[in-house]
Structure formats: structure tokens, C-alpha cells
Design an enzyme around this catalytic site. Structure first.
Site, PDB file in Angstrom:
ATOM      1  N   LYS A   1       0.860  -1.186   0.000  1.00 29.77           N
ATOM      2  CA  LYS A   1       0.000   0.000   0.000  1.00 29.77           C
ATOM      3  C   LYS A   1       0.886   1.223   0.000  1.00 29.77           C
ATOM      4  CE  LYS A   1      -4.521   0.812   0.272  1.00 29.77           C
ATOM      5  NZ  LYS A   1      -5.648  -0.050  -0.125  1.00 29.77           N
TER       6      LYS A   1
HETATM    7  P1  NAD Z   1     -13.473   7.451  -2.767  1.00 27.68           P
HETATM    8  O1  NAD Z   1     -12.507   8.530  -2.579  1.00 27.68           O
HETATM    9  O2  NAD Z   1     -14.033   7.200  -4.124  1.00 27.68           O
HETATM   10  O3  NAD Z   1     -14.726   7.683  -1.782  1.00 27.68           O
HETATM   11  C1  NAD Z   1     -14.596   7.909  -0.422  1.00 27.68           C
HETATM   12  C2  NAD Z   1     -15.930   8.479   0.062  1.00 27.68           C
HETATM   13  O4  NAD Z   1     -15.931   8.550   1.473  1.00 27.68           O
HETATM   14  C3  NAD Z   1     -16.197   9.893  -0.449  1.00 27.68           C
HETATM   15  O5  NAD Z   1     -17.561  10.013  -0.815  1.00 27.68           O
HETATM   16  C4  NAD Z   1     -15.908  10.753   0.783  1.00 27.68           C
HETATM   17  O6  NAD Z   1     -16.627  11.975   0.782  1.00 27.68           O
HETATM   18  C5  NAD Z   1     -16.408   9.837   1.871  1.00 27.68           C
HETATM   19  N1  NAD Z   1     -15.909  10.179   3.194  1.00 27.68           N
HETATM   20  C6  NAD Z   1     -14.669  10.579   3.556  1.00 27.68           C
HETATM   21  N2  NAD Z   1     -14.649  10.845   4.885  1.00 27.68           N
HETATM   22  C7  NAD Z   1     -15.898  10.580   5.347  1.00 27.68           C
HETATM   23  C8  NAD Z   1     -16.494  10.661   6.626  1.00 27.68           C
HETATM   24  N3  NAD Z   1     -15.794  11.064   7.687  1.00 27.68           N
HETATM   25  N4  NAD Z   1     -17.807  10.322   6.743  1.00 27.68           N
HETATM   26  C9  NAD Z   1     -18.517   9.918   5.670  1.00 27.68           C
HETATM   27  N5  NAD Z   1     -17.996   9.821   4.432  1.00 27.68           N
HETATM   28  C10 NAD Z   1     -16.698  10.149   4.282  1.00 27.68           C
HETATM   29  O7  NAD Z   1     -12.817   6.133  -2.169  1.00 27.68           O
HETATM   30  P2  NAD Z   1     -13.191   4.617  -2.439  1.00 27.68           P
HETATM   31  O8  NAD Z   1     -12.264   4.099  -3.462  1.00 27.68           O
HETATM   32  O9  NAD Z   1     -14.655   4.450  -2.606  1.00 27.68           O
HETATM   33  O10 NAD Z   1     -12.735   3.985  -1.046  1.00 27.68           O
HETATM   34  C11 NAD Z   1     -13.595   3.954   0.087  1.00 27.68           C
HETATM   35  C12 NAD Z   1     -13.118   2.878   1.033  1.00 27.68           C
HETATM   36  O11 NAD Z   1     -13.122   1.639   0.333  1.00 27.68           O
HETATM   37  C13 NAD Z   1     -11.682   3.040   1.559  1.00 27.68           C
HETATM   38  O12 NAD Z   1     -11.597   2.510   2.861  1.00 27.68           O
HETATM   39  C14 NAD Z   1     -10.876   2.189   0.614  1.00 27.68           C
HETATM   40  O13 NAD Z   1      -9.655   1.780   1.190  1.00 27.68           O
HETATM   41  C15 NAD Z   1     -11.843   1.053   0.410  1.00 27.68           C
HETATM   42  N6  NAD Z   1     -11.587   0.259  -0.789  1.00 27.68           N
HETATM   43  C16 NAD Z   1     -11.671   0.808  -2.034  1.00 27.68           C
HETATM   44  C17 NAD Z   1     -11.394   0.015  -3.136  1.00 27.68           C
HETATM   45  C18 NAD Z   1     -11.508   0.538  -4.545  1.00 27.68           C
HETATM   46  O14 NAD Z   1     -11.300  -0.252  -5.476  1.00 27.68           O
HETATM   47  N7  NAD Z   1     -11.875   1.783  -4.754  1.00 27.68           N
HETATM   48  C19 NAD Z   1     -11.036  -1.322  -2.968  1.00 27.68           C
HETATM   49  C20 NAD Z   1     -10.980  -1.848  -1.686  1.00 27.68           C
HETATM   50  C21 NAD Z   1     -11.255  -1.042  -0.610  1.00 27.68           C
END
Ligand code: NAD
Length: 420
Positions: free
Chosen positions: A109
């Protein structure tokens, strides 16, 4: 950094979970000790020219946690609160995640301490290209393959791919996943995390005899993972999405929101807050809503000892990484909440990243239908492997998932032995 985050150390939490799995497996002490240390931890301090001509220093990290089963794999996060301990934890979760779904990758990561919301695209490009240059000696399609994470996206992956390719002197598509399809990205990758999460929710509902059609879902975080999960739960399973949130607020409508209309509103205004056909609620109220499915899809450390007792969902599907602290788990167990742990629930992203890497290596690209079908197979098989393991050891799904993953990684370490 927020006060809540300052008190919580995700790496300590990750180690606690690993230690518990080692105990359960009665893991050999020597192997246990080897896995407790990330293989490589890199810190980079690097300059970026800002648009006003100033030179600003940024700090970035890349941790390669374990590569016993294959090259390191994992996203890069741009966020003001990024710390080395957070990146360590996220890297270790990637090791377990790849092992749980049985794909031949280890865990890595990266992160850069920055606030992309306050940066111009040209500044983000400069930061990304310089960070990619710093990373270049340590990454590669057979070594360590980055991907998007919070506040990084296909465009950022394209800049990394281009920078790495320029340095090598030829185009290397397999250096990152989550790229645009025009440069070797995979169909279905954008939706993969949310889609994979929904596949596991459907399996959990089957196991618990819950009819999803007409049931209520609540989504925290409306980015890539959260918005896709909301859309598919609604469109493929007939669920009512009664509340969603993002970093600027939460919205609620007991009759259900239209996930696509909420997304359009967010794309126009930058937030779900202020969506006309809903009431504003707090993020704490959102977590405590009566519902069948709760999907935390934002950041880590949101379900804690303090608020776990207020969770009323039947299923918590952890689309986010590390949303539940170790202290919260027993409270959820006692209240009969069925948790689909992050290393299983959000593994759809890395699974389709693996498909993307395979397609890049072969320069032969699959149809979206085949990608989704293969993803479904992996998620259903993995869900049931975890369920069986949790039954075997009489533990919850998280412990079952860790037992399965740690056992697979330990076996790879054992059979490889120590070099030289
Ligand atoms: P992203 O940036 O597309 O979305 C994140 C969202 O969370 C945004 O809408 C943001 O406004 C919101 N957010 C941030 N702080 C917040 C809070 N305090 N309260 C409520 N909402 C809040 O990111 P993503 O890719 O969707 O990732 C989200 C989670 O999923 C992370 O933990 C990431 O590690 C995990 N994840 C993502 C992927 C992927 O392929 N995108 C894969 C595995 C895990």
C-alpha cells in the site's frame, strides 16, 4: 489529524487481529514472527512545483507487507491524515485480502500526505509524476503493482503508468491497475469493489434467510465503492437505500433515495448533502439507523466500542478497509450483527485488478460479462470458504477470514523456506 484518528492506531489493530488468528491456528512461532514485520517500508520526501511557483515538500510512503504468494499489490491513497502506521495496516490487509480470495499477490500500500481537494489538477499531476519517479526502482508488474485508493483515480493511475513507461523507454501497461480502458484498464474495474461487496451481501442474505427485495440499506461514504454498492443493491436486488453520506454530510429518506440521482447531485455540487428529496442527518445517526444492510464505505475506525451497541443493521458489509475497531467486534457479535469483514467484502477491487494485470500480461482483453462472471465465482467461493472456516473454528466471519488468509500465507512462507 482528527482527534479520534490520533487516538487510534490502525497498525496496532491490524497486529491484534493477526495475533488472534495466529493463536486460533496455533501458528509456528517462527513463521508468526516473520509475518509480524512488513518486508519493506519506504518513506519519500519529495518536492513539487506549485502553481504559484513555490516549491512544496510532500511525504509519501510505500509498504510492501508480504510477497510470499506473489508481487505486492495495493492502492495509493492521497489524504492529509496518511501516516506510516496507516499504510502498514492497509498493506497488511492487502496481504490477507489477496490470500482470502486466492489470487497470487502479496500485500502493499502507498500514500501521500496531501489534500487533493485543495490542489489544482496540474499540481496533482506534478505530485503524482514525482512520486511515481521515486517509487520506480521499487515497483514493477512482477514486483509491486499500485492501484487507486481514497482520492486517487484512473487519471492518477494513467500518470503513474506514463511516468514509469517513460523511464523504462517502452509502454508498461501492467505497472498499475485501475487504469482507463484506453491504456490497458479492465472493463468492470471501476465498479468491481462495490459489485464484489454486493455479491457477498447477497450470499450473506441467503445464509441468514433475509429477502433483500424491499429491505433497507444504509451507505456511509459515497465514492467509488459506496455509490456503486448503493446502485447495485437498489437496481439488482430491489433494496431501498434509505440513507447515504460523504465527508460533508448525511441524507435520509425512509422511502428510499434514487442512487443515480444522488450521484448526479454529488457530481454537480461536490457532496450528497443538500440533495432535495431527503432530510439531513448526522453521520452518527446514519450508523444507528434501523436497516437490514449497513455498508461502511468511507474510512477506517468508524464503528468503535463507543457506537457499536447502537448499530441496528442485520448485516454490516465492510466496503471500506478497517471500518470496525477490534473492540467493536464482540459488541456486534453479541447483538447478532453479521459482519462481512473488509478483507472479504471489498476484495472485488483487487480481484478485478488481478484480472486487469492478467489481461495486460497477455495483451488480450475480456468482455465485461466474463469479468463480472469470474468476479461472481471468486466472491461466492471465497464467502463460502470463509463461512466454512468460521464454522470449523466456531468464530465470527472476521476471525474465519483471517484464519483462512493467515494459513495460506503461512503455508507459502513455510514451503519457500529462508533464503539464503
Ligand atoms: P473514494 O474517494 O471514491 O470515496 C470515499 C468516500 O468517502 C467519499 O464520498 C468521501 O466523501 C467519503 N468520506 C470521507 N470521509 C468521510 C467521513 N468522515 N464520513 C462519511 N464519508 C466520508 O474512495 P473509495 O475508493 O470508494 O474507497 C472507500 C473505502 O473503500 C476506503 O476505505 C478504501 O480503502 C476502500 N476500498 C476501495 C477500493 C476501490 O477499489 N476503490 C477497494 C478496496 C477497498
Amino acid at each position: 489529524m482528527s482527534e479520534q484518528k490520533a487516538q487510534y492506531n490502525p497498525w496496532q489493530a491490524a497486529l491484534e487481529t493477526f495475533d488472534a488468528a495466529s493463536e486460533l491456528l496455533d501458528l509456528d512461532e517462527n513463521i508468526r514472527e516473520r509475518i509480524r514485520y512488513p518486508e519493506r517500508e519506504l518513506t519519500f520526501n519529495f518536492p513539487v512545483k506549485m502553481r504559484d511557483g513555490r516549491i512544496k515538500m510532500f511525504t509519501g510512503y510505500r509498504v510492501q507487507h508480504n510477497t510470499a504468494r506473489g508481487p505486492a499489490k495495493g492502492g495509493i491513497r492521497y489524504h492529509p491524515d496518511v501516516t506510516l502506521d496507516e499504510v502498514r495496516a492497509l498493506a497488511s490487509w492487502m496481504t490477507w485480502k489477496c490470500a482470502v480470495v486466492g489470487i497470487p499477490f502479496g500485500g502493499g500500500k502507498g500514500g501521500v500526505v496531501c489534500n487533493p481537494k485543495e490542489m489544482e489538477p496540474s499540481e496533482l499531476e506534478g505530485l503524482t509524476r514525482r512520486f511515481a519517479t521515486e517509487l520506480a526502482p521499487f515497483i514493477g508488474p512482477e514486483r509491486d503493482i499500485p492501484a487507486p485508493d481514497v482520492y486517487t483515480n484512473p487519471q492518477v493511475m494513467a500518470w503513474i503508468m506514463d511516468t514509469y513507461s517513460m523511464m523504462r523507454g517502452y509502454t508498461v501497461t501492467g505497472i498499475v491497475t485501475g487504469k482507463p480502458t484506453s491504456i490497458g484498464g479492465s472493463l468492470g474495474r471501476f465498479e468491481a469493489t462495490g459489485r464484489g461487496c454486493v455479491y457477498t451481501i447477497a450470499e450473506a442474505a441467503k445464509h441468514l434467510n433475509i429477502n433483500l427485495n424491499g429491505s433497507r440499506a444504509v451507505i456511509q461514504g459515497y465514492g467509488n465503492a459506496g455509490s456503486v454498492a448503493a446502485t447495485l443493491l437498489h437496481e439488482d436486488h430491489g433494496m431501498k437505500i434509505i440513507a447515504v453520506s460523504d465527508s460533508r454530510g448525511a441524507i435520509y429518506n425512509a422511502n428510499g433515495l434514487s442512487p443515480r440521482a444522488v450521484l448526479e447531485h454529488k457530481q454537480k455540487t461536490g457532496t450528497v448533502a443538500g440533495y432535495p428529496e431527503a432530510d439531513a442527518i448526522s453521520n452518527e445517526e446514519l450508523l444507528a439507523l434501523e436497516c437490514e444492510v449497513l455498508v461502511p464505505a468511507a474510512l477506517e475506525n468508524v464503528i468503535t466500542e463507543k457506537n457499536a451497541a447502537s448499530i441496528k443493521a442485520r448485516i454490516v458489509a465492510e466496503a471500506a478497509n478497517g471500518p470496525t475497531t477490534p473492540g467493536a467486534d464482540p459488541i456486534l457479535d453479541d447483538n447478532g450483527v453479521f459482519v462481512i469483514p473488509d478483507i472479504l467484502a471489498n476484495a472485488g477491487g483487487v480481484t478485478v485488478s488481478y484480472f486487469e494485470w492478467v489481461q495486460d500480461n497477455y495483451s488480450f482483453f475480456w468482455k465485461e460479462h466474463d469479468i463480472n462472471q469470474n468476479l461472481l465465482d471468486v466472491m461466492v467461493r471465497s464467502f463460502n470458504d470463509v463461512l466454512e472456516t468460521s464454522k470449523k473454528y466456531n468464530v465470527n466471519m472476521r476471525r474465519g477470514a483471517y484464519a483462512l488468509a493467515v494459513d495460506r500465507v503461512a503455508e507459502a512462507i513455510r514451503v519457500r523456506g529462508i533464503y539464503p
